[in-house]
Design an enzyme around this catalytic site. Structure first.
Site, PDB file in Angstrom:
ATOM      1  N   CYS A   1       0.814  -1.226   0.000  1.00  0.00           N
ATOM      2  CA  CYS A   1       0.000   0.000   0.000  1.00  0.00           C
ATOM      3  C   CYS A   1       0.847   1.275   0.000  1.00  0.00           C
ATOM      4  CB  CYS A   1      -0.945   0.003   1.192  1.00  0.00           C
ATOM      5  SG  CYS A   1      -2.142  -1.326   1.101  1.00  0.00           S
TER       6      CYS A   1
ATOM      7  N   HIS B   1      -3.351   7.406   1.643  1.00  0.00           N
ATOM      8  CA  HIS B   1      -3.722   6.082   1.142  1.00  0.00           C
ATOM      9  C   HIS B   1      -5.136   5.787   1.656  1.00  0.00           C
ATOM     10  CE1 HIS B   1      -3.984   1.918   0.373  1.00  0.00           C
ATOM     11  NE2 HIS B   1      -3.809   1.549   1.628  1.00  0.00           N
TER      12      HIS B   1
ATOM     13  N   ASN C   1      -9.940  -0.077  -0.928  1.00  0.00           N
ATOM     14  CA  ASN C   1      -8.489   0.055  -0.811  1.00  0.00           C
ATOM     15  C   ASN C   1      -7.853  -0.551  -2.062  1.00  0.00           C
ATOM     16  OD1 ASN C   1      -5.789  -0.239  -0.192  1.00  0.00           O
ATOM     17  ND2 ASN C   1      -6.125  -1.055   1.865  1.00  0.00           N
TER      18      ASN C   1
HETATM   19  O1  UT7 Z   1      -3.942  -0.793   3.326  1.00  0.00           O
HETATM   20  C1  UT7 Z   1      -3.160  -1.200   4.351  1.00  0.00           C
HETATM   21  C2  UT7 Z   1      -3.609  -1.534   5.528  1.00  0.00           C
HETATM   22  N1  UT7 Z   1      -4.872  -2.040   5.867  1.00  0.00           N
HETATM   23  C3  UT7 Z   1      -5.578  -1.331   6.734  1.00  0.00           C
HETATM   24  O2  UT7 Z   1      -5.267  -0.213   7.026  1.00  0.00           O
HETATM   25  C4  UT7 Z   1      -6.737  -2.002   7.424  1.00  0.00           C
HETATM   26  C5  UT7 Z   1      -6.686  -1.687   8.886  1.00  0.00           C
HETATM   27  N2  UT7 Z   1      -7.757  -2.252   9.653  1.00  0.00           N
HETATM   28  C6  UT7 Z   1      -9.054  -1.890   9.493  1.00  0.00           C
HETATM   29  O3  UT7 Z   1      -9.382  -1.100   8.648  1.00  0.00           O
HETATM   30  C7  UT7 Z   1     -10.061  -2.439  10.472  1.00  0.00           C
HETATM   31  O4  UT7 Z   1      -9.403  -3.101  11.525  1.00  0.00           O
HETATM   32  C8  UT7 Z   1     -11.076  -3.398   9.812  1.00  0.00           C
HETATM   33  C9  UT7 Z   1     -12.007  -2.623   8.920  1.00  0.00           C
HETATM   34  C10 UT7 Z   1     -10.354  -4.472   9.032  1.00  0.00           C
HETATM   35  C11 UT7 Z   1     -11.935  -4.068  10.898  1.00  0.00           C
HETATM   36  O5  UT7 Z   1     -12.565  -3.080  11.706  1.00  0.00           O
HETATM   37  P1  UT7 Z   1     -12.527  -3.220  13.298  1.00  0.00           P
HETATM   38  O6  UT7 Z   1     -13.339  -2.123  13.827  1.00  0.00           O
HETATM   39  O7  UT7 Z   1     -11.090  -3.296  13.717  1.00  0.00           O
HETATM   40  O8  UT7 Z   1     -13.304  -4.572  13.529  1.00  0.00           O
HETATM   41  P2  UT7 Z   1     -12.781  -5.915  14.224  1.00  0.00           P
HETATM   42  O9  UT7 Z   1     -11.730  -6.573  13.411  1.00  0.00           O
HETATM   43  O10 UT7 Z   1     -12.503  -5.638  15.664  1.00  0.00           O
HETATM   44  O11 UT7 Z   1     -14.087  -6.783  14.154  1.00  0.00           O
HETATM   45  C12 UT7 Z   1     -15.277  -6.433  14.891  1.00  0.00           C
HETATM   46  C13 UT7 Z   1     -16.314  -7.513  14.641  1.00  0.00           C
HETATM   47  C14 UT7 Z   1     -15.775  -8.927  14.820  1.00  0.00           C
HETATM   48  O12 UT7 Z   1     -16.807  -9.697  15.413  1.00  0.00           O
HETATM   49  P3  UT7 Z   1     -16.790 -10.011  16.985  1.00  0.00           P
HETATM   50  O13 UT7 Z   1     -15.496 -10.730  17.230  1.00  0.00           O
HETATM   51  O14 UT7 Z   1     -16.856  -8.674  17.643  1.00  0.00           O
HETATM   52  O15 UT7 Z   1     -18.010 -10.840  17.155  1.00  0.00           O
HETATM   53  C15 UT7 Z   1     -15.549  -9.399  13.410  1.00  0.00           C
HETATM   54  O16 UT7 Z   1     -15.669 -10.807  13.299  1.00  0.00           O
HETATM   55  O17 UT7 Z   1     -16.758  -7.438  13.280  1.00  0.00           O
HETATM   56  C16 UT7 Z   1     -16.665  -8.732  12.673  1.00  0.00           C
HETATM   57  N3  UT7 Z   1     -16.400  -8.555  11.263  1.00  0.00           N
HETATM   58  C17 UT7 Z   1     -17.375  -8.351  10.365  1.00  0.00           C
HETATM   59  N4  UT7 Z   1     -18.707  -8.269  10.485  1.00  0.00           N
HETATM   60  C18 UT7 Z   1     -19.413  -8.044   9.372  1.00  0.00           C
HETATM   61  C19 UT7 Z   1     -15.201  -8.529  10.636  1.00  0.00           C
HETATM   62  N5  UT7 Z   1     -15.393  -8.327   9.311  1.00  0.00           N
HETATM   63  C20 UT7 Z   1     -16.720  -8.213   9.132  1.00  0.00           C
HETATM   64  C21 UT7 Z   1     -17.518  -7.977   8.009  1.00  0.00           C
HETATM   65  N6  UT7 Z   1     -18.863  -7.894   8.177  1.00  0.00           N
HETATM   66  N7  UT7 Z   1     -17.002  -7.815   6.768  1.00  0.00           N
END
Ligand code: UT7
Length: 325
Positions: free
Chosen positions: A115, A252, A282
């Protein structure tokens, strides 16, 4: 004292025709439009057609950048393509782009910093241009991440899209002040201790397969804001500029929450942020040149504007470039 600066002569971009919405994704994996929008800001992304490769996207963006610059491919003597999704393991996709543009002179190579690829690529081009090894560079970020996604993994497949963006850069004589046009400073970093937080689980030497993208999203998020703000602060202090002097902040486009938190920490006015992720997701190395081109073509970016580009991604790699348009 006169020095050399790399100025931007033109920009271009390209998005594949197929637009995949959050609603369509919700039919493929256990997710919802509401979750994706709330957690990321993304509503749709574009997906390359069957038989449409990274080099094809790159050529379309490059052709538009050359048109905008009023140049032809023959005017270019350096092509740098930032990509983590090359057409083939080798040759470099930049060489394929060179061939598709009908060029047999100069030199072309890929830069692989995921990225952060575009920031790495323009700072590399800037170094070649300023030292005189090249006169005019075509710098491209192009990706087909749709080809390395695990479409059954809701934690990653909703985040990424395909696309390409390009810039034509030329070395010119300048005064050596921050009033100069061109790239004023670039700051690059990497730390391989974080390699397991965002990676592809395949490769020619390890598995002899292409593999799929794997990410510990929360861990990436946790580091992103501090890494981004660190390099942006470095760019400000190296040039004696600050958030108030900035006209546009072009990050980005990974996650709206990361962008907003970084801008807030840096004291950057939200009105100065260019956002394209809503309709693109992204696009890795393509996201910055896609965003720059959007803001150039809709008239937001004007001659003389001070612009900060920044990115963070797999590796981790991160970096920032400050330029005057
Ligand atoms: O480009 C380079 C780098 N990449 C990034 O910068 C990405 C960085 N990370 C992020 O953008 C975020 O961490 C994410 C968007 C990937 C995830 O957001 P988050 O607020 O950190 O959510 P999380 O991983 O803590 O997940 C929260 C909940 C989980 O469920 P439980 O464990 O709370 O029951 C996940 O299983 O959301 C669930 N979850 C989803 N639910 C519905 C994860 N993905 C999804 C989804 N739809 N697509």
């Amino acid at each position: 004292m006169t020095i050399k600066r790399s100025i931007v002569l033109g920009t271009g971009s390209y998005l594949p025709q197929r637009r995949l919405t959050n609603a369509e994704l919700a039919e493929m994996v256990d997710t919802s439009d509401e979750w994706i929008v709330q957690r990321t800001g993304i509503r749709a992304r574009h997906i390359a057609a069957e038989g449409e490769f990274t080099s094809d996207l790159a050529v379309k963006a490059a052709t538009r950048a050359l048109e905008a610059a009023g140049l032809t491919a023959q005017d270019i003597d350096l092509i740098i393509l930032a990509t983590a999704t090359p057409d083939n393991t080798f040759p470099a996709s930049a060489v394929t782009v060179q061939q598709k543009l009908g060029l047999t002179s100069g030199f072309a190579f890929d830069v692989h910093a995921v990225c952060s690829g575009f920031v790495y690529a323009i700072s590399t081009a800037d170094a070649y241009l300023r030292c005189g090894m090249a006169k005019r560079a075509l710098v491209i970020g192009a990706e087909t991440f749709s080809r390395i996604l695990d479409w059954t993994d809701r934690t990653t497949c909703v985040l990424f899209g395909d696309g390409a963006g390009a810039m034509v850069l030329e070395a010119v004589e300048a005064e050596g002040t921050t009033a100069d046009r061109g790239i004023l400073t670039s700051h690059l970093r990497s730390d391989g201790n974080h390699r397991d937080k965002l990676y592809v689980d395949g490769g020619p030497s390890s598995t002899q397969t292409v593999g799929h993208l794997r990410m510990q999203g929360k861990e990436v998020f946790r580091h992103a804001v501090s890494m981004i703000t660190d390099v942006v602060e470095d760019a400000f202090s190296a040039t004696g500029t600050d958030a108030d002097a900035l006209d546009w902040f072009i990050p980005h486009q990974a996650n709206r929450r990361i962008i907003d938190a970084s801008a807030k920490k840096l004291g950057i006015d939200p009105a100065k942020i260019v956002i394209t992720l809503e309709d693109q997701g992204n696009t890795s190395a393509a996201s910055i040149p896609l965003a720059v081109d959007a803001a150039v073509r809709d008239g937001r970016i004007k001659r003389g504007d001070l612009i900060m580009l920044e990115a963070m991604g797999g590796g981790f790699t991160w970096g920032a470039s400050l330029l005057r348009w």
